[in-house]
Design a protein around this motif. Structure first.
Motif, PDB file in Angstrom:
ATOM      1  N   MET A 122       0.845  -1.184   0.000  1.00 45.99           N
ATOM      2  CA  MET A 122       0.000   0.000   0.000  1.00 45.99           C
ATOM      3  C   MET A 122       0.887   1.242   0.000  1.00 45.99           C
ATOM      4  O   MET A 122       1.920   1.265   0.667  1.00 45.99           O
ATOM      5  N   VAL A 123       0.470   2.199  -0.753  1.00 44.20           N
ATOM      6  CA  VAL A 123       1.184   3.467  -0.753  1.00 44.20           C
ATOM      7  C   VAL A 123       0.782   4.215   0.515  1.00 44.20           C
ATOM      8  O   VAL A 123      -0.389   4.403   0.802  1.00 44.20           O
ATOM      9  N   SER A 124       1.759   4.574   1.269  1.00 41.58           N
ATOM     10  CA  SER A 124       1.485   5.281   2.517  1.00 41.58           C
ATOM     11  C   SER A 124       1.869   6.744   2.349  1.00 41.58           C
ATOM     12  O   SER A 124       3.015   7.065   2.052  1.00 41.58           O
ATOM     13  N   LEU A 125       0.882   7.582   2.499  1.00 39.76           N
ATOM     14  CA  LEU A 125       1.142   9.012   2.395  1.00 39.76           C
ATOM     15  C   LEU A 125       1.664   9.522   3.730  1.00 39.76           C
ATOM     16  O   LEU A 125       1.261   9.043   4.784  1.00 39.76           O
ATOM     17  N   PRO A 126       2.560  10.482   3.688  1.00 42.48           N
ATOM     18  CA  PRO A 126       3.043  11.030   4.950  1.00 42.48           C
ATOM     19  C   PRO A 126       1.908  11.744   5.688  1.00 42.48           C
ATOM     20  O   PRO A 126       1.042  12.356   5.066  1.00 42.48           O
ATOM     21  N   ARG A 127       1.922  11.626   6.982  1.00 42.93           N
ATOM     22  CA  ARG A 127       0.885  12.250   7.794  1.00 42.93           C
ATOM     23  C   ARG A 127       1.171  13.745   7.898  1.00 42.93           C
ATOM     24  O   ARG A 127       2.216  14.152   8.386  1.00 42.93           O
ATOM     25  N   PRO A 128       0.232  14.563   7.426  1.00 44.60           N
ATOM     26  CA  PRO A 128       0.450  16.007   7.545  1.00 44.60           C
ATOM     27  C   PRO A 128       0.297  16.456   8.995  1.00 44.60           C
ATOM     28  O   PRO A 128      -0.324  15.773   9.808  1.00 44.60           O
ATOM     29  N   SER A 129       0.848  17.569   9.304  1.00 51.91           N
ATOM     30  CA  SER A 129       0.745  18.110  10.649  1.00 51.91           C
ATOM     31  C   SER A 129      -0.714  18.455  10.939  1.00 51.91           C
ATOM     32  O   SER A 129      -1.317  19.264  10.236  1.00 51.91           O
ATOM     33  N   PRO A 130      -1.302  17.843  11.975  1.00 53.37           N
ATOM     34  CA  PRO A 130      -2.700  18.133  12.284  1.00 53.37           C
ATOM     35  C   PRO A 130      -2.946  19.615  12.569  1.00 53.37           C
ATOM     36  O   PRO A 130      -3.984  20.157  12.177  1.00 53.37           O
ATOM     37  N   GLN A 131      -2.007  20.268  13.206  1.00 54.43           N
ATOM     38  CA  GLN A 131      -2.183  21.688  13.524  1.00 54.43           C
ATOM     39  C   GLN A 131      -2.216  22.539  12.262  1.00 54.43           C
ATOM     40  O   GLN A 131      -3.021  23.461  12.146  1.00 54.43           O
ATOM     41  N   VAL A 132      -1.356  22.220  11.307  1.00 53.29           N
ATOM     42  CA  VAL A 132      -1.317  22.986  10.055  1.00 53.29           C
ATOM     43  C   VAL A 132      -2.603  22.763   9.261  1.00 53.29           C
ATOM     44  O   VAL A 132      -3.204  23.712   8.743  1.00 53.29           O
ATOM     45  N   VAL A 133      -3.049  21.500   9.180  1.00 54.41           N
ATOM     46  CA  VAL A 133      -4.283  21.198   8.449  1.00 54.41           C
ATOM     47  C   VAL A 133      -5.472  21.874   9.121  1.00 54.41           C
ATOM     48  O   VAL A 133      -6.327  22.458   8.459  1.00 54.41           O
ATOM     49  N   LEU A 134      -5.510  21.806  10.439  1.00 57.44           N
ATOM     50  CA  LEU A 134      -6.605  22.404  11.195  1.00 57.44           C
ATOM     51  C   LEU A 134      -6.666  23.912  10.992  1.00 57.44           C
ATOM     52  O   LEU A 134      -7.719  24.472  10.678  1.00 57.44           O
ATOM     53  N   GLY A 194      -5.192  25.685   8.560  1.00 54.76           N
ATOM     54  CA  GLY A 194      -5.381  26.013   7.147  1.00 54.76           C
ATOM     55  C   GLY A 194      -6.816  25.843   6.685  1.00 54.76           C
ATOM     56  O   GLY A 194      -7.373  26.714   6.014  1.00 54.76           O
ATOM     57  N   SER A 195      -7.429  24.719   7.043  1.00 57.26           N
ATOM     58  CA  SER A 195      -8.811  24.493   6.615  1.00 57.26           C
ATOM     59  C   SER A 195      -9.768  25.444   7.326  1.00 57.26           C
ATOM     60  O   SER A 195     -10.735  25.932   6.729  1.00 57.26           O
ATOM     61  N   THR A 196      -9.505  25.739   8.582  1.00 55.84           N
ATOM     62  CA  THR A 196     -10.345  26.691   9.312  1.00 55.84           C
ATOM     63  C   THR A 196     -10.190  28.092   8.723  1.00 55.84           C
ATOM     64  O   THR A 196     -11.174  28.832   8.579  1.00 55.84           O
ATOM     65  N   ALA A 197      -8.980  28.457   8.344  1.00 53.70           N
ATOM     66  CA  ALA A 197      -8.757  29.765   7.713  1.00 53.70           C
ATOM     67  C   ALA A 197      -9.476  29.841   6.373  1.00 53.70           C
ATOM     68  O   ALA A 197     -10.057  30.891   6.038  1.00 53.70           O
ATOM     69  N   SER A 200     -13.191  17.804  -1.837  1.00 49.98           N
ATOM     70  CA  SER A 200     -12.837  16.391  -1.651  1.00 49.98           C
ATOM     71  C   SER A 200     -11.392  16.256  -1.172  1.00 49.98           C
ATOM     72  O   SER A 200     -11.099  15.453  -0.281  1.00 49.98           O
ATOM     73  N   ALA A 201     -10.512  17.042  -1.767  1.00 47.59           N
ATOM     74  CA  ALA A 201      -9.104  17.010  -1.347  1.00 47.59           C
ATOM     75  C   ALA A 201      -8.947  17.478   0.097  1.00 47.59           C
ATOM     76  O   ALA A 201      -8.184  16.893   0.879  1.00 47.59           O
ATOM     77  N   LEU A 202      -9.680  18.521   0.471  1.00 41.94           N
ATOM     78  CA  LEU A 202      -9.609  18.999   1.853  1.00 41.94           C
ATOM     79  C   LEU A 202     -10.166  17.966   2.829  1.00 41.94           C
ATOM     80  O   LEU A 202      -9.622  17.783   3.919  1.00 41.94           O
ATOM     81  N   ALA A 203     -11.232  17.280   2.448  1.00 42.92           N
ATOM     82  CA  ALA A 203     -11.783  16.226   3.306  1.00 42.92           C
ATOM     83  C   ALA A 203     -10.756  15.110   3.497  1.00 42.92           C
ATOM     84  O   ALA A 203     -10.537  14.637   4.624  1.00 42.92           O
ATOM     85  N   GLY A 204     -10.113  14.700   2.420  1.00 43.20           N
ATOM     86  CA  GLY A 204      -9.086  13.660   2.521  1.00 43.20           C
ATOM     87  C   GLY A 204      -7.898  14.103   3.360  1.00 43.20           C
ATOM     88  O   GLY A 204      -7.362  13.319   4.145  1.00 43.20           O
ATOM     89  N   LEU A 205      -7.493  15.341   3.209  1.00 43.42           N
ATOM     90  CA  LEU A 205      -6.377  15.868   3.981  1.00 43.42           C
ATOM     91  C   LEU A 205      -6.706  15.895   5.470  1.00 43.42           C
ATOM     92  O   LEU A 205      -5.877  15.524   6.313  1.00 43.42           O
ATOM     93  N   CYS A 206      -7.933  16.313   5.793  1.00 45.04           N
ATOM     94  CA  CYS A 206      -8.348  16.324   7.203  1.00 45.04           C
ATOM     95  C   CYS A 206      -8.373  14.909   7.776  1.00 45.04           C
ATOM     96  O   CYS A 206      -7.936  14.682   8.911  1.00 45.04           O
ATOM     97  N   LEU A 207      -8.875  13.955   7.001  1.00 46.62           N
ATOM     98  CA  LEU A 207      -8.893  12.565   7.485  1.00 46.62           C
ATOM     99  C   LEU A 207      -7.484  12.008   7.637  1.00 46.62           C
ATOM    100  O   LEU A 207      -7.194  11.286   8.593  1.00 46.62           O
ATOM    101  N   LEU A 208      -6.620  12.336   6.699  1.00 51.93           N
ATOM    102  CA  LEU A 208      -5.239  11.871   6.780  1.00 51.93           C
ATOM    103  C   LEU A 208      -4.544  12.431   8.014  1.00 51.93           C
ATOM    104  O   LEU A 208      -3.764  11.743   8.669  1.00 51.93           O
TER     105      LEU A 208
END
Length: 174
Positions: A11-23, A25-28, A151-159
């Motif tokens: 399985m291709v494993s994507l690196p886990r993004p920083s939860p704080q940055v995603v949080l 960024g998406s909130t902004a 869709s990309a933002l939803a996937g990023l938040c889940l990741l």
């Protein structure tokens, strides 16, 4: 003699993004879009309804009826209410995740944002499924772009919600 070959699929494993940055960024992103809905609802209505930003479309590139179309007061008020709801969501997420104890609320906030963005993507899909004749709302080009981004933002938040411990357990099982 017979030889047996086995192939293993990894399985291709994507690196886990920083939860704080995603949080943040998406909130902004939600806050900026919501503020625009409050400030300039007429321009956003034209942007979503016709697929082109009003400031990029001169009379030469648009049909006269599209260029001259104006939202009625109900459409403008609906967009303002969406702006209020978005600002409330952004404010709630920031209030729950900022401060000393933000770690405990971070994962549920990211899951809620993932559900929010997935819902927005589903609404774009429903708009596209209805076709241009039935749906006089959002333009198809705008629906496709909006659906892809949300869709990309939803996937990023889940990741970003994946726990490092869970990832380690999965690796140890293999």
């Amino acid at each position: 003699t017979t030889t047996t070959t086995t192939t293993t699929t990894t399985m291709v494993s994507l690196p886990r993004p920083s939860p704080q940055v995603v949080l943040r960024g998406s909130t902004a992103a939600i806050a900026v879009m919501s503020a625009a809905m409050l400030a300039v609802p007429k321009h956003l209505w034209k942007f979503f309804a016709h697929g082109k930003a009003p400031w990029t479309c001169g009379r030469a590139c648009c049909e006269k009826e599209i260029h001259d179309a104006e939202p009625d007061r109900h459409h403008k008020q609906l967009i303002r209410w969406m702006g209020v709801a978005g600002m409330a969501l952004a404010g709630t997420v920031m209030k729950l995740t900022e401060g000393d104890d933000n770690e405990s609320n971070q994962k549920p906030a990211l899951q809620a944002l993932a559900a929010f963005f997935a819902g927005r993507a589903a609404m774009c899909g429903a708009s596209l499924a209805q076709g241009d004749e039935d749906c006089k709302g959002q333009h198809d080009k705008m629906s496709k772009m909006h659906g892809a981004v949300t869709s990309a933002l939803a996937g990023l938040c889940l990741l970003a919600t994946q726990d490092e411990e869970e990832e380690e357990k999965k690796k140890d099982k293999k």
